[in-house]
Design a protein around this motif. Structure first.
Motif, mmCIF file in Angstrom:
data_model
loop_
_atom_site.group_PDB
_atom_site.id
_atom_site.type_symbol
_atom_site.label_atom_id
_atom_site.label_comp_id
_atom_site.label_asym_id
_atom_site.label_seq_id
_atom_site.Cartn_x
_atom_site.Cartn_y
_atom_site.Cartn_z
ATOM 1 N N LEU A 71 63.074 28.185 53.265
ATOM 2 C CA LEU A 71 63.594 26.977 53.899
ATOM 3 C C LEU A 71 65.118 26.926 53.798
ATOM 4 O O LEU A 71 65.803 26.577 54.766
ATOM 5 C CB LEU A 71 62.969 25.731 53.267
ATOM 6 C CG LEU A 71 63.290 24.400 53.937
ATOM 7 C CD1 LEU A 71 62.956 24.432 55.417
ATOM 8 C CD2 LEU A 71 62.525 23.282 53.262
ATOM 9 N N LEU B 38 62.482 25.117 61.840
ATOM 10 C CA LEU B 38 62.152 24.314 60.663
ATOM 11 C C LEU B 38 60.655 24.037 60.586
ATOM 12 O O LEU B 38 60.045 24.166 59.519
ATOM 13 C CB LEU B 38 62.928 22.993 60.666
ATOM 14 C CG LEU B 38 64.387 23.085 60.269
ATOM 15 C CD1 LEU B 38 65.090 21.757 60.505
ATOM 16 C CD2 LEU B 38 64.537 23.519 58.824
ATOM 17 N N THR C 218 58.837 27.265 59.556
ATOM 18 C CA THR C 218 59.074 27.593 58.151
ATOM 19 C C THR C 218 58.355 26.628 57.216
ATOM 20 O O THR C 218 57.727 27.044 56.238
ATOM 21 C CB THR C 218 60.587 27.601 57.848
ATOM 22 O OG1 THR C 218 61.234 28.525 58.734
ATOM 23 C CG2 THR C 218 60.859 28.014 56.419
ATOM 24 N N ILE C 219 58.436 25.325 57.508
ATOM 25 C CA ILE C 219 57.790 24.344 56.639
ATOM 26 C C ILE C 219 56.272 24.490 56.675
ATOM 27 O O ILE C 219 55.604 24.348 55.650
ATOM 28 C CB ILE C 219 58.240 22.911 56.995
ATOM 29 C CG1 ILE C 219 59.730 22.752 56.673
ATOM 30 C CG2 ILE C 219 57.426 21.871 56.243
ATOM 31 C CD1 ILE C 219 60.347 21.467 57.176
ATOM 32 N N GLY D 2 54.221 24.858 53.374
ATOM 33 C CA GLY D 2 53.366 23.750 52.954
ATOM 34 C C GLY D 2 51.977 23.713 53.569
ATOM 35 O O GLY D 2 51.173 22.865 53.208
ATOM 36 N N ALA E 21 55.510 17.252 47.505
ATOM 37 C CA ALA E 21 56.924 17.166 47.887
ATOM 38 C C ALA E 21 57.825 17.165 46.662
ATOM 39 O O ALA E 21 58.863 17.826 46.644
ATOM 40 C CB ALA E 21 57.161 15.914 48.731
ATOM 41 N N PRO F 281 57.454 20.992 50.853
ATOM 42 C CA PRO F 281 57.559 19.952 51.876
ATOM 43 C C PRO F 281 56.247 19.817 52.654
ATOM 44 O O PRO F 281 55.535 20.794 52.853
ATOM 45 C CB PRO F 281 58.695 20.438 52.775
ATOM 46 C CG PRO F 281 58.796 21.889 52.532
ATOM 47 C CD PRO F 281 58.308 22.134 51.142
ATOM 48 N N GLN F 282 55.959 18.605 53.074
ATOM 49 C CA GLN F 282 54.733 18.320 53.809
ATOM 50 C C GLN F 282 55.079 17.846 55.212
ATOM 51 O O GLN F 282 55.965 17.007 55.386
ATOM 52 C CB GLN F 282 53.925 17.235 53.087
ATOM 53 C CG GLN F 282 53.519 17.626 51.677
ATOM 54 C CD GLN F 282 52.548 18.774 51.670
ATOM 55 O OE1 GLN F 282 51.408 18.638 52.081
ATOM 56 N NE2 GLN F 282 53.010 19.936 51.234
ATOM 57 N N VAL F 283 54.392 18.395 56.212
ATOM 58 C CA VAL F 283 54.619 18.026 57.601
ATOM 59 C C VAL F 283 53.485 17.111 58.047
ATOM 60 O O VAL F 283 52.315 17.394 57.791
ATOM 61 C CB VAL F 283 54.677 19.277 58.513
ATOM 62 C CG1 VAL F 283 54.956 18.890 59.941
ATOM 63 C CG2 VAL F 283 55.718 20.245 58.025
ATOM 64 N N VAL G 160 58.624 14.896 58.103
ATOM 65 C CA VAL G 160 58.587 15.771 56.937
ATOM 66 C C VAL G 160 58.768 14.911 55.689
ATOM 67 O O VAL G 160 59.649 14.056 55.632
ATOM 68 C CB VAL G 160 59.712 16.833 56.997
ATOM 69 C CG1 VAL G 160 59.722 17.687 55.734
ATOM 70 C CG2 VAL G 160 59.564 17.702 58.230
ATOM 71 N N ILE H 238 59.845 15.183 51.930
ATOM 72 C CA ILE H 238 60.580 16.101 51.059
ATOM 73 C C ILE H 238 61.233 15.270 49.950
ATOM 74 O O ILE H 238 61.583 14.114 50.165
ATOM 75 C CB ILE H 238 61.632 16.893 51.875
ATOM 76 C CG1 ILE H 238 62.287 17.978 51.050
ATOM 77 C CG2 ILE H 238 62.660 15.979 52.484
ATOM 78 C CD1 ILE H 238 63.123 18.935 51.882
ATOM 79 N N ASP I 240 65.333 18.099 46.777
ATOM 80 C CA ASP I 240 65.297 19.205 47.731
ATOM 81 C C ASP I 240 66.169 18.930 48.950
ATOM 82 O O ASP I 240 66.778 19.844 49.502
ATOM 83 C CB ASP I 240 63.862 19.498 48.153
ATOM 84 C CG ASP I 240 63.057 20.151 47.047
ATOM 85 O OD1 ASP I 240 63.662 20.655 46.071
ATOM 86 O OD2 ASP I 240 61.814 20.173 47.148
#
Length: 131
Positions: free
Chosen positions: A5, A24, A27-28, A32, A52, A57-59, A71, A73, A77
């Motif tokens: 990230l 992003l 990648t997230i 996650g 988080a 990180p959570q989407v 997101v 976070i 972070d």
């Protein structure tokens, strides 16, 4: 925080807004897992926040509508991401970004250069000294 990230944020400096968003999200999701629905995130809010806070990180939202996703976070972070975003790119990072691979195929033989005369300088008494 996952290094992928941080790297994504650093390489996004010169990308378009859409490329940044897509990169992003990709990648997230790699870090996650699949995006959560709003209902699942609401039902499992404690678990989402715990992940988080532990740097994952959570989407939340529909992956087909990346612009509408959210997101979760941690502030720690987020601060790390902002620090990474404002840092200047090193020469090595620039080489990595363009895919540079050093030559490792064996010995490199360099031909003899031209001959040069030795530099001479004069001392305080006016006599020339060879270096």
């Amino acid at each position: 925080m996952d290094a992928r990230l941080l790297r994504q944020v650093q390489v996004a400096r010169n990308a378009s807004r859409q490329d940044i968003t897509d990169g992003l999200v990709e990648t997230i999701v790699q870090i996650g897992g699949d995006p959560l629905t709003v209902r699942k995130a609401k039902d499992e809010l404690s678990a989402v926040l715990a992940k988080a806070r532990n740097g994952v990180p959570q989407v939340i939202g529909n992956i087909k509508k990346a612009d509408d996703m959210a997101v979760v976070i941690s502030v720690k972070d987020l601060a790390e991401l902002l620090t990474a975003a404002r840092q200047q790119e090193t020469f090595g990072e620039a080489l990595d970004a363009i895919g540079f691979k050093p030559y490792s195929g064996g010995r490199i033989i360099v031909g003899q250069g031209r001959k040069r005369e030795r530099l001479q300088r004069s001392n305080a008494s006016g006599a020339k000294m060879a270096l």
